[in-house]
Scaffold this active site. Sequence first.
Site, PDB file in Angstrom:
ATOM      1  N   GLU A   1     -23.447 -27.582 -18.136  1.00  0.00           N
ATOM      2  CA  GLU A   1     -24.447 -28.697 -18.614  1.00  0.00           C
ATOM      3  C   GLU A   1     -24.530 -29.567 -17.331  1.00  0.00           C
ATOM      4  OE1 GLU A   1     -23.068 -31.420 -21.589  1.00  0.00           O
ATOM      5  OE2 GLU A   1     -21.118 -30.964 -20.935  1.00  0.00           O
TER       6      GLU A   1
ATOM      7  N   LYS B   1     -24.485 -32.905 -14.933  1.00  0.00           N
ATOM      8  CA  LYS B   1     -23.396 -33.892 -14.719  1.00  0.00           C
ATOM      9  C   LYS B   1     -24.381 -35.140 -14.394  1.00  0.00           C
ATOM     10  CE  LYS B   1     -19.968 -35.628 -11.838  1.00  0.00           C
ATOM     11  NZ  LYS B   1     -19.338 -36.484 -12.514  1.00  0.00           N
TER      12      LYS B   1
ATOM     13  N   ARG C   1     -19.433 -42.726 -17.177  1.00  0.00           N
ATOM     14  CA  ARG C   1     -18.889 -42.218 -18.304  1.00  0.00           C
ATOM     15  C   ARG C   1     -18.462 -43.371 -19.328  1.00  0.00           C
ATOM     16  NH1 ARG C   1     -15.721 -37.437 -18.039  1.00  0.00           N
ATOM     17  NH2 ARG C   1     -15.098 -37.375 -20.148  1.00  0.00           N
TER      18      ARG C   1
ATOM     19  N   ARG D   1     -14.258 -45.403 -18.030  1.00  0.00           N
ATOM     20  CA  ARG D   1     -13.565 -44.265 -18.071  1.00  0.00           C
ATOM     21  C   ARG D   1     -11.852 -44.961 -17.950  1.00  0.00           C
ATOM     22  NH1 ARG D   1     -13.413 -40.160 -13.029  1.00  0.00           N
ATOM     23  NH2 ARG D   1     -11.480 -41.291 -12.860  1.00  0.00           N
TER      24      ARG D   1
ATOM     25  N   GLU E   1     -22.583 -40.071 -21.109  1.00  0.00           N
ATOM     26  CA  GLU E   1     -23.026 -40.819 -20.094  1.00  0.00           C
ATOM     27  C   GLU E   1     -23.765 -41.875 -20.171  1.00  0.00           C
ATOM     28  OE1 GLU E   1     -21.607 -39.238 -17.315  1.00  0.00           O
ATOM     29  OE2 GLU E   1     -22.242 -40.445 -15.672  1.00  0.00           O
TER      30      GLU E   1
ATOM     31  N   LYS F   1     -16.498 -30.042 -12.044  1.00  0.00           N
ATOM     32  CA  LYS F   1     -17.514 -30.574 -11.679  1.00  0.00           C
ATOM     33  C   LYS F   1     -17.966 -30.039 -10.331  1.00  0.00           C
ATOM     34  CE  LYS F   1     -14.908 -34.658  -9.962  1.00  0.00           C
ATOM     35  NZ  LYS F   1     -14.447 -35.975 -10.406  1.00  0.00           N
TER      36      LYS F   1
END
Lengths: 333, 525
Positions: free
Chosen positions: B224, B226, B231, B246, B271, B396
Amino acid sequence: MPAENWIEPHPTGIYVKPCDAWIDPSTPRPRALVTHGHADHARGGHGAVWATPETLSIMGLRYGVGAEGNAMPYGEEVDLGGGVIASYHPAGHVLGSAQILLQHDGERVVVTGDYKRRADPTCPPFEVVPCDVLITEATFGLPVFKHPDTAEEVAKLLEARAANPDRCILVGAYALGKAQRVIGELRDAGYHETIYLHGALEKMCRLYEELGVDLGPLALVADQEKADLKGCIVLAPPGALNDRWSRRLPDPVTAMASGWMRVRQRARQRNVELPLVISDHADWDELTQTIEDVAPREIWVTHGREDALVHWCSMRQMKARALAMVGREDEDD
Amino acid sequence: MRAFAELIDRLIYTRSRNSKLALIADYLRQTPDPDRGWALAALTGELDLKTVKSSQIKAMADERFDPLLFRMSRDYVGDTAETVALMWQEPVGGVPAEDDLSVSTVIDLLADTSRAKAPQLLAGLMDRLDANGRYALLKLASGGMRVGVSARLAKTAVAQAFELNVDDVEEVWHALSPPYAELFAWGEGKTARPDPEGTPYFRPFMLAHPLEETRVDLADYAAEWKWDGIRVQIVGTHGSVRLYSRGGDDITASFPDIAEAFAADGVVDGELLVRGDVQGGEAASFNALQQRLGRKTVTAKMRKDFPAFVRLYDILIEGDQDVRALPWTERRARLEAFVPALDQGRFDISQLIPAESYDQLATIREGARDAAIEGVMLKRKDSPYIAGRKTGLWYKWKRDPLNADCVMMYAQRGSGKRSSVYSDYTFGCWTEDDELLPVGKAYSGFTDEELKMLDRFVRQNTVNRFGPVREVEKTMVLEVAFDSIHDSKRHKSGLAMRFPRISRIRTDKPADEADRIATLKRMVT
């Protein structure tokens, strides 16, 4: 005659016109008057040098023989020609350090060189010399610089040693002056164990002892086993603190003895764990106190944070100016 | 204050994480309540004394110091609180040695005063402390200790001091408030663990490893986008909603628009982004989001101009059912069912990337230049939601940075530990008329050695001074890496870089061969 007519500040030193001599010139000159042995004041390559006997010995050690040395014991006057009489007076900065008093045509000018007012077991104390024009340093010329009591800082060092029996305390200190001062202060605080030295400090310590400054038992790190240095105090030049050299030490607590340690971020830049505010320069209160004690007609500020000191003088209706001097790196404290 | 001041001082000079942890843990074990709780609140940034802001400290300084001497000192030291602490003239006869103020006394006094009276109260306290104590007082009073301790590290120290699990500490954290008496009672085994149930408490995030050399099989991993925002975790329980960053910081107050819109029970991970007009209501670049970050209060205009929304990645709690142990595919299905019930203007779901193979994904990633895309995430389809970074589960895969050769134009000293080093550089590129225009500013990416070299270059090549800024000879070429570049009305060059950093120092390259503005314009997304 007003001082500005016969004394010329230049970026490379202070020129005394009638006798054709330079004070602490940063380039080789035929006739040089040197306040003390630090490299930013005492350079090699001059023709003739006037300095205290101790400063001449220090220059001899650093630059070898070469210049014609004219020893100037504290308080003695010498005629430099052109109607200029010079005498040297204790500055309390390092062994042999002097303020230079110049008398010409009824005018008295004092060049402090580097100085401090508080006690130092390795050199005679600063003397207040009355004058018309005071040419002063300003290394710590900001009101944030107030050096704490030296004994408290030495106590911190001894506490750190006691708290870390499996480590050694590595103190960064400049080879001329600071290293011997730290040793002297430790002795005065009752520490009589052997103090270990980086090789670069050895010669100067030996010279101090020859000149009558007792430093107690000293030994070189190079002659020791790593494990034997646990619980010991080791001195090294600041450049060696984060250098590969320090790997031969048992997990050192890195300390640094310097007036700059007063500002936290300066200490952090040096990777210092234990900052010790031990300075050989006057702090803000000493600088301003000295101006009040000497009470000159005019103040010229040579190097450091001169703007603040000039501003302080002008707030008190004292005539003051900043001289633009180069090559005075004030990191040697 | 003495023990607290010493803790602060030693934390400043201690570099290793373990030593910092040990220092804080020792302090927490040895210091009684409520002092240790207040100290912990100061370290985690949760102490907010409304009466003392930097303006009160400034007011106190103006009263005591000559303005010019203060300004010169402040410029040198690089920190207002430290400057005031160092310049402070101690009362005649010195600071009384026996008279140690407790941290809680200081907090109580400051909490009870008004903004107008704070400078005078503060000055009275300053007279009772030594230089280190004064520094600690000002840092405590104004918040923001800056001792290199994150909230997370402080919580880890709590765990270490009392042999607790740090995730357990994190979970109960937001159910407690300073001075955390229940936390220490639990730590010392006097009471059971405080129960966060019923409060909107934080759950530690699951994090990803950088992909680097690894290649994964897309049969096992879902891909998916980023997104380039921040976050967030949204927690809704019985009508109360919290947003956590985060690091576990409560950022609800900065994003009331999101909190108000979240009408559900559950915990989701996503996000936080800001909607951009230009992209037809799509996510705007990070630049736009920055307008909303770090604000304690948000004006109606901010909410309107930079409307926030959350693009959801995952679900941790659905209703009152903890679904973290379920495989990712199962959680994804639940998330897809959960999102439609939410306010569609504020919440959407992060789309999966339909890639058949790793190579195809690489091609799709390469082609993505959407301003709000930072790269690609790869999530193992059977992965549970686990706190922290666990190898092999999530990766990531950031977009490759863009590069440009720029010429250093101005330099400024850094702040904090770089306050005596020229470490912030403004650099430019050439226009069609061979004029240099600034395109960005960077203060990272170089080694300590390179920094020394650049600092020396600045000092030796200064052609002009504007206050703290030095203009330099236009001869130093810096290769700058950046994540993306955008049109900007604020800058004369019309460009703004996202996360620029110095990637190389090109002493080999003559300045006139540096890049042109036109070249950079072609990289704009």
